[in-house]
Design a protein around this motif. Sequence first.
Motif, PDB file in Angstrom:
ATOM      1  N   LYS A  26       0.819  -1.223   0.000  1.00 57.92           N
ATOM      2  CA  LYS A  26       0.000   0.000   0.000  1.00 57.92           C
ATOM      3  C   LYS A  26       0.850   1.270   0.000  1.00 57.92           C
ATOM      4  O   LYS A  26       0.423   2.310   0.481  1.00 57.92           O
ATOM      5  CB  LYS A  26      -0.991   0.009   1.175  1.00 57.92           C
ATOM      6  CG  LYS A  26      -2.106  -1.008   1.000  1.00 57.92           C
ATOM      7  CD  LYS A  26      -3.443  -0.497   1.472  1.00 57.92           C
ATOM      8  CE  LYS A  26      -4.067   0.433   0.436  1.00 57.92           C
ATOM      9  NZ  LYS A  26      -5.332   1.020   0.908  1.00 57.92           N
ATOM     10  N   GLY A  82       2.603   1.907  -3.020  1.00 57.73           N
ATOM     11  CA  GLY A  82       2.818   2.179  -4.434  1.00 57.73           C
ATOM     12  C   GLY A  82       3.793   1.252  -5.139  1.00 57.73           C
ATOM     13  O   GLY A  82       4.058   1.416  -6.326  1.00 57.73           O
ATOM     14  N   GLY A 107       3.556  -2.105  -5.858  1.00 58.70           N
ATOM     15  CA  GLY A 107       2.921  -2.950  -6.871  1.00 58.70           C
ATOM     16  C   GLY A 107       2.611  -2.150  -8.128  1.00 58.70           C
ATOM     17  O   GLY A 107       2.892  -2.583  -9.251  1.00 58.70           O
ATOM     18  N   ARG A 108       2.057  -0.974  -7.934  1.00 59.63           N
ATOM     19  CA  ARG A 108       1.760  -0.119  -9.093  1.00 59.63           C
ATOM     20  C   ARG A 108       3.039   0.232  -9.850  1.00 59.63           C
ATOM     21  O   ARG A 108       3.072   0.190 -11.082  1.00 59.63           O
ATOM     22  CB  ARG A 108       1.053   1.160  -8.640  1.00 59.63           C
ATOM     23  CG  ARG A 108       0.603   2.046  -9.796  1.00 59.63           C
ATOM     24  CD  ARG A 108      -0.035   3.338  -9.313  1.00 59.63           C
ATOM     25  NE  ARG A 108      -1.203   3.151  -8.464  1.00 59.63           N
ATOM     26  CZ  ARG A 108      -2.392   2.749  -8.900  1.00 59.63           C
ATOM     27  NH1 ARG A 108      -2.564   2.499 -10.187  1.00 59.63           N
ATOM     28  NH2 ARG A 108      -3.404   2.602  -8.072  1.00 59.63           N
TER      29      ARG A 108
END
Length: 154
Positions: free
Chosen positions: A99, A101, A103-104
Amino acid sequence: MTQNHTARLVIRDADASDERQWRRLWGLYNLFYDHAVSEPVTAATWQRILDPQSAIFARIAVDGTALVGLATYVLHDCTWTIAPVCYLEDLFVDAAQRKTGTGRALIEDGVAIAKARQLGRVYWHTKADNVVARRLYDTFVQVDDFVRYTLPMD
Ligand SMILES: CC(C)(COP(=O)(O)OP(=O)(O)OC[C@H]1O[C@@H](n2cnc3c(N)ncnc32)[C@H](O)[C@@H]1OP(=O)(O)O)[C@@H](O)C(=O)NCCC(=O)NCCS
């Protein structure tokens, strides 16, 4: 090398010096799927990641000296495009780093590579009930209506 909005996060190719940390995350990823990948398969996967001739490549997210995320890709030819296409086979972020960023950033990095190499497409699967991953994926593209059939050969 991609510098993320999280200032210290760097996305780069995995190299031989990453093996110990890659294996730790790889083990956690397999636990997530409750799937036991044997040592010979893990060793072969790592060797393929390091082999520039292999169709498999890996990008890793590094925060300082800590490997906090991984993405593994498989390039392959395609009957519907002249350019090769890219399958995102594995995506995993260390639970302590989620949470923020990562993975993005890993997916954006894979998309940027695919654009730079003029690939036909990037695609991936996930379980229908993986709502966390799907919330992220839905921000890239709308889910299609294909379903997957898998016939083991062993
Ligand atoms: C899926 C996963 C890779 C996402 O990594 P991440 O670094 O936490 O993702 P990001 O921080 O970039 O989050 C991006 C978006 O995903 C969604 N998201 C991420 N974690 C979420 C959570 N716990 N609950 C709800 N939405 C979440 C949000 O939409 C988030 O965007 P926002 O922060 O603007 O709200 C990570 O949760 C993971 O490794 N999960 C276990 C393995 C897995 O499911 N892999 C994918 C298999 S196909």
